[in-house]
Scaffold this motif. Structure first.
Motif, PDB file in Angstrom:
ATOM      1  N   HIS A 147     -11.230  -0.639 -10.949  1.00  0.00           N
ATOM      2  CA  HIS A 147     -11.236  -2.087 -10.776  1.00  0.00           C
ATOM      3  C   HIS A 147     -10.939  -2.497  -9.327  1.00  0.00           C
ATOM      4  CE1 HIS A 147     -11.312  -2.288 -15.150  1.00  0.00           C
ATOM      5  NE2 HIS A 147     -10.279  -1.464 -15.167  1.00  0.00           N
ATOM      6  N   THR A 148     -11.168  -1.588  -8.384  1.00  0.00           N
ATOM      7  CA  THR A 148     -10.952  -1.882  -6.974  1.00  0.00           C
ATOM      8  C   THR A 148     -12.274  -1.769  -6.231  1.00  0.00           C
ATOM      9  OG1 THR A 148      -8.721  -0.953  -7.112  1.00  0.00           O
ATOM     10  CG2 THR A 148      -9.630  -1.294  -4.915  1.00  0.00           C
ATOM     11  N   ARG A 149     -12.568  -2.741  -5.421  1.00  0.00           N
ATOM     12  CA  ARG A 149     -13.805  -2.720  -4.646  1.00  0.00           C
ATOM     13  C   ARG A 149     -13.695  -1.724  -3.493  1.00  0.00           C
ATOM     14  NH1 ARG A 149     -15.079  -8.573  -2.629  1.00  0.00           N
ATOM     15  NH2 ARG A 149     -13.005  -8.230  -1.722  1.00  0.00           N
ATOM     16  N   LYS A 150     -14.800  -1.043  -3.213  1.00  0.00           N
ATOM     17  CA  LYS A 150     -14.821  -0.111  -2.087  1.00  0.00           C
ATOM     18  C   LYS A 150     -14.569  -0.842  -0.768  1.00  0.00           C
ATOM     19  CE  LYS A 150     -18.015   3.159  -4.281  1.00  0.00           C
ATOM     20  NZ  LYS A 150     -19.324   3.836  -4.181  1.00  0.00           N
ATOM     21  N   LYS A 151     -15.029  -2.077  -0.709  1.00  0.00           N
ATOM     22  CA  LYS A 151     -14.841  -2.870   0.502  1.00  0.00           C
ATOM     23  C   LYS A 151     -13.359  -3.066   0.814  1.00  0.00           C
ATOM     24  CE  LYS A 151     -16.033  -7.433   2.377  1.00  0.00           C
ATOM     25  NZ  LYS A 151     -16.746  -8.718   2.085  1.00  0.00           N
ATOM     26  N   ASP A 152     -12.569  -3.307  -0.211  1.00  0.00           N
ATOM     27  CA  ASP A 152     -11.134  -3.512  -0.015  1.00  0.00           C
ATOM     28  C   ASP A 152     -10.430  -2.214   0.381  1.00  0.00           C
ATOM     29  OD1 ASP A 152     -11.383  -6.205  -0.689  1.00  0.00           O
ATOM     30  OD2 ASP A 152     -11.164  -5.788  -2.817  1.00  0.00           O
ATOM     31  N   ILE A 153     -10.867  -1.106  -0.228  1.00  0.00           N
ATOM     32  CA  ILE A 153     -10.282   0.186   0.155  1.00  0.00           C
ATOM     33  C   ILE A 153     -10.594   0.499   1.617  1.00  0.00           C
ATOM     34  CG2 ILE A 153     -10.327   2.668  -0.290  1.00  0.00           C
ATOM     35  CD1 ILE A 153     -10.826   2.080  -3.209  1.00  0.00           C
ATOM     36  N   SER A 154     -11.834   0.242   2.003  1.00  0.00           N
ATOM     37  CA  SER A 154     -12.221   0.491   3.400  1.00  0.00           C
ATOM     38  C   SER A 154     -11.408  -0.371   4.361  1.00  0.00           C
ATOM     39  CB  SER A 154     -13.717   0.218   3.586  1.00  0.00           C
ATOM     40  OG  SER A 154     -14.490   1.058   2.759  1.00  0.00           O
ATOM     41  N   LEU A 155     -11.128  -1.603   3.970  1.00  0.00           N
ATOM     42  CA  LEU A 155     -10.342  -2.501   4.814  1.00  0.00           C
ATOM     43  C   LEU A 155      -8.972  -1.909   5.132  1.00  0.00           C
ATOM     44  CD1 LEU A 155      -9.691  -5.238   6.167  1.00  0.00           C
ATOM     45  CD2 LEU A 155      -9.010  -6.062   3.890  1.00  0.00           C
ATOM     46  N   PHE A 156      -8.263  -1.458   4.110  1.00  0.00           N
ATOM     47  CA  PHE A 156      -6.913  -0.954   4.331  1.00  0.00           C
ATOM     48  C   PHE A 156      -6.920   0.446   4.951  1.00  0.00           C
ATOM     49  CE2 PHE A 156      -6.069  -4.351   1.295  1.00  0.00           C
ATOM     50  CZ  PHE A 156      -4.956  -4.924   1.866  1.00  0.00           C
ATOM     51  N   LEU A 157      -7.994   1.202   4.737  1.00  0.00           N
ATOM     52  CA  LEU A 157      -8.112   2.477   5.436  1.00  0.00           C
ATOM     53  C   LEU A 157      -8.256   2.243   6.944  1.00  0.00           C
ATOM     54  CD1 LEU A 157     -10.448   4.539   3.081  1.00  0.00           C
ATOM     55  CD2 LEU A 157      -8.057   5.018   3.600  1.00  0.00           C
ATOM     56  N   MET A 173      -1.823   6.160  -2.128  1.00  0.00           N
ATOM     57  CA  MET A 173      -1.311   5.019  -2.876  1.00  0.00           C
ATOM     58  C   MET A 173      -1.005   3.834  -1.976  1.00  0.00           C
ATOM     59  SD  MET A 173      -1.318   5.574  -6.103  1.00  0.00           S
ATOM     60  CE  MET A 173      -0.230   4.286  -6.690  1.00  0.00           C
ATOM     61  N   GLU A 174      -0.570   4.085  -0.730  1.00  0.00           N
ATOM     62  CA  GLU A 174      -0.261   2.973   0.159  1.00  0.00           C
ATOM     63  C   GLU A 174      -1.517   2.193   0.545  1.00  0.00           C
ATOM     64  OE1 GLU A 174      -0.226   6.768   2.740  1.00  0.00           O
ATOM     65  OE2 GLU A 174       0.484   6.109   0.763  1.00  0.00           O
ATOM     66  N   VAL A 175      -2.693   2.774   0.346  1.00  0.00           N
ATOM     67  CA  VAL A 175      -3.962   2.076   0.570  1.00  0.00           C
ATOM     68  C   VAL A 175      -4.492   1.485  -0.730  1.00  0.00           C
ATOM     69  CG1 VAL A 175      -6.396   2.406   1.204  1.00  0.00           C
ATOM     70  CG2 VAL A 175      -4.590   3.441   2.589  1.00  0.00           C
ATOM     71  N   LEU A 176      -4.358   2.238  -1.803  1.00  0.00           N
ATOM     72  CA  LEU A 176      -4.929   1.813  -3.085  1.00  0.00           C
ATOM     73  C   LEU A 176      -4.217   0.597  -3.667  1.00  0.00           C
ATOM     74  CD1 LEU A 176      -6.908   2.276  -5.366  1.00  0.00           C
ATOM     75  CD2 LEU A 176      -5.324   3.960  -6.340  1.00  0.00           C
ATOM     76  N   VAL A 177      -2.893   0.536  -3.544  1.00  0.00           N
ATOM     77  CA  VAL A 177      -2.144  -0.560  -4.157  1.00  0.00           C
ATOM     78  C   VAL A 177      -2.535  -1.925  -3.589  1.00  0.00           C
ATOM     79  CG1 VAL A 177       0.151  -1.563  -4.452  1.00  0.00           C
ATOM     80  CG2 VAL A 177      -0.212   0.852  -4.916  1.00  0.00           C
ATOM     81  N   ILE A 182      -5.760  -7.183  -4.060  1.00  0.00           N
ATOM     82  CA  ILE A 182      -6.662  -8.237  -3.586  1.00  0.00           C
ATOM     83  C   ILE A 182      -7.976  -8.229  -4.364  1.00  0.00           C
ATOM     84  CG2 ILE A 182      -5.614  -8.227  -1.303  1.00  0.00           C
ATOM     85  CD1 ILE A 182      -8.053  -6.777  -0.256  1.00  0.00           C
ATOM     86  N   SER A 183      -8.379  -7.079  -4.882  1.00  0.00           N
ATOM     87  CA  SER A 183      -9.562  -7.043  -5.746  1.00  0.00           C
ATOM     88  C   SER A 183      -9.303  -7.808  -7.039  1.00  0.00           C
ATOM     89  CB  SER A 183      -9.948  -5.596  -6.053  1.00  0.00           C
ATOM     90  OG  SER A 183     -10.356  -4.908  -4.895  1.00  0.00           O
ATOM     91  N   GLU A 184      -8.108  -7.634  -7.582  1.00  0.00           N
ATOM     92  CA  GLU A 184      -7.746  -8.351  -8.799  1.00  0.00           C
ATOM     93  C   GLU A 184      -7.683  -9.855  -8.548  1.00  0.00           C
ATOM     94  OE1 GLU A 184      -6.604  -6.798 -12.268  1.00  0.00           O
ATOM     95  OE2 GLU A 184      -8.372  -6.065 -11.231  1.00  0.00           O
ATOM     96  N   LEU A 185      -7.150 -10.258  -7.409  1.00  0.00           N
ATOM     97  CA  LEU A 185      -7.076 -11.685  -7.095  1.00  0.00           C
ATOM     98  C   LEU A 185      -8.473 -12.287  -6.938  1.00  0.00           C
ATOM     99  CD1 LEU A 185      -4.088 -11.763  -4.573  1.00  0.00           C
ATOM    100  CD2 LEU A 185      -4.126 -12.700  -6.890  1.00  0.00           C
ATOM    101  N   LYS A 186      -9.372 -11.583  -6.289  1.00  0.00           N
ATOM    102  CA  LYS A 186     -10.735 -12.082  -6.125  1.00  0.00           C
ATOM    103  C   LYS A 186     -11.408 -12.262  -7.480  1.00  0.00           C
ATOM    104  CE  LYS A 186     -15.206 -11.116  -3.977  1.00  0.00           C
ATOM    105  NZ  LYS A 186     -15.958 -11.278  -5.231  1.00  0.00           N
ATOM    106  N   THR A 187     -11.298 -11.243  -8.331  1.00  0.00           N
ATOM    107  CA  THR A 187     -11.895 -11.336  -9.664  1.00  0.00           C
ATOM    108  C   THR A 187     -11.264 -12.454 -10.479  1.00  0.00           C
ATOM    109  OG1 THR A 187     -12.287  -8.946  -9.618  1.00  0.00           O
ATOM    110  CG2 THR A 187     -12.431 -10.034 -11.751  1.00  0.00           C
TER     111      THR A 187
END
Length: 251
Positions: A147-157, A173-177, A182-187
């Motif tokens: 339930h996490t967008r790749k775009k959001d993961i790339s942002l924090f990476l 985990m410090e990137v995934l959390v 923010i993916s959940e908030l967008k949805t």
């Protein structure tokens, strides 16, 4: 912060499995540093287990909001109440209770898997803490990555200047959390807009009718509220909203 996020899987494991641990009674207060022995290494003493449980209780609200579906469901239900215009009905306590029940329902499979593969072996002293953490992270990451967008993961990476992971399991985990949050908030805002739109249309129609009748001093909300509640009841709104939210995770 990274060290705290590293311990999140272990903390969530104990929280969802509902472990109840009791300290051994002693004549005088003391600090136990003997970890015991297991086939794979040292085990936690009873005193440190109690300390870990108390830490779980302290961090429980943060864990619940950042690693489960709690945030999305609560935001959507808030949009629903705002759209209905009922102010405090349902009350905050009712919305929180409903959100908690749905969260436990959605996260139950993850909790059962963690209990069977991690918690029970840990109670039998078959695992060390590090091994338990590694096993716990696997099902939790599967749920969060789904339930996490790749775009959001790339942002924090990019923000963390971390190398691109080779597989999904390699995402720290410090990137995934934060990416999951923010993916959940967008949805949640997307769903909230779709929920809010029908009620907004009812408000606009009622306001137009009152304006055409010259009843400018009568607040449109007073007239539209019964119609919005009636519409929500006729379409069986709670069934649709709750069913859609849960199926969004289990479907």
């Amino acid at each position: 912060m990274k060290r705290l996020l590293r311990f999140l899987p272990m903390i969530l494991m104990l929280l969802m499995a509902g472990v109840s641990l009791h300290a051994q009674q002693a004549a005088l207060p003391s600090v136990t540093v003997d970890f015991g022995k297991t086939p794979q290494g040292p085990a936690l003493s009873s005193t440190l287990q109690v300390v870990l449980v108390l830490t779980v209780l302290t961090l429980a609200p943060t864990i619940l909001m950042t690693t489960t579906c709690f945030t999305r469901m609560l935001v959507v239900l808030h949009f629903l109440r705002q759209g209905l215009g009922t102010q405090t009905a349902p009350s905050n306590q009712v919305l929180l209770s409903l959100t908690l029940v749905m969260t436990f329902f959605v996260m139950a499979p993850v909790g059962r898997e963690i209990n069977q593969t991690v918690l029970q072996p840990l109670n039998r002293n078959e695992l060390t803490v590090d091994q338990a953490m590694e096993r716990t992270a696997a099902p939790l990451k599967v749920f969060m990555l789904r339930h996490t967008r790749k775009k959001d993961i790339s942002l924090f990476l990019k923000i963390a200047k971390a190398p691109a992971p080779q597989t999904k399991a390699d995402v720290p985990m410090e990137v995934l959390v934060p990416a999951f949050l923010i993916s959940e908030l967008k949805t949640a805002f997307e769903i909230g807009f779709m929920v809010f739109l029908p009620f907004l249309i009812v408000d606009m129609v009622v306001a137009s009718i009152l304006l055409s009748m010259g009843m400018m001093m009568l607040p449109p909300v007073v007239i539209s509220l019964p119609f919005k509640v009636l519409l929500f009841v006729l379409v069986d709104g709670w069934y649709l909203i709750v069913g859609s939210l849960v199926r969004g995770y289990t479907g």
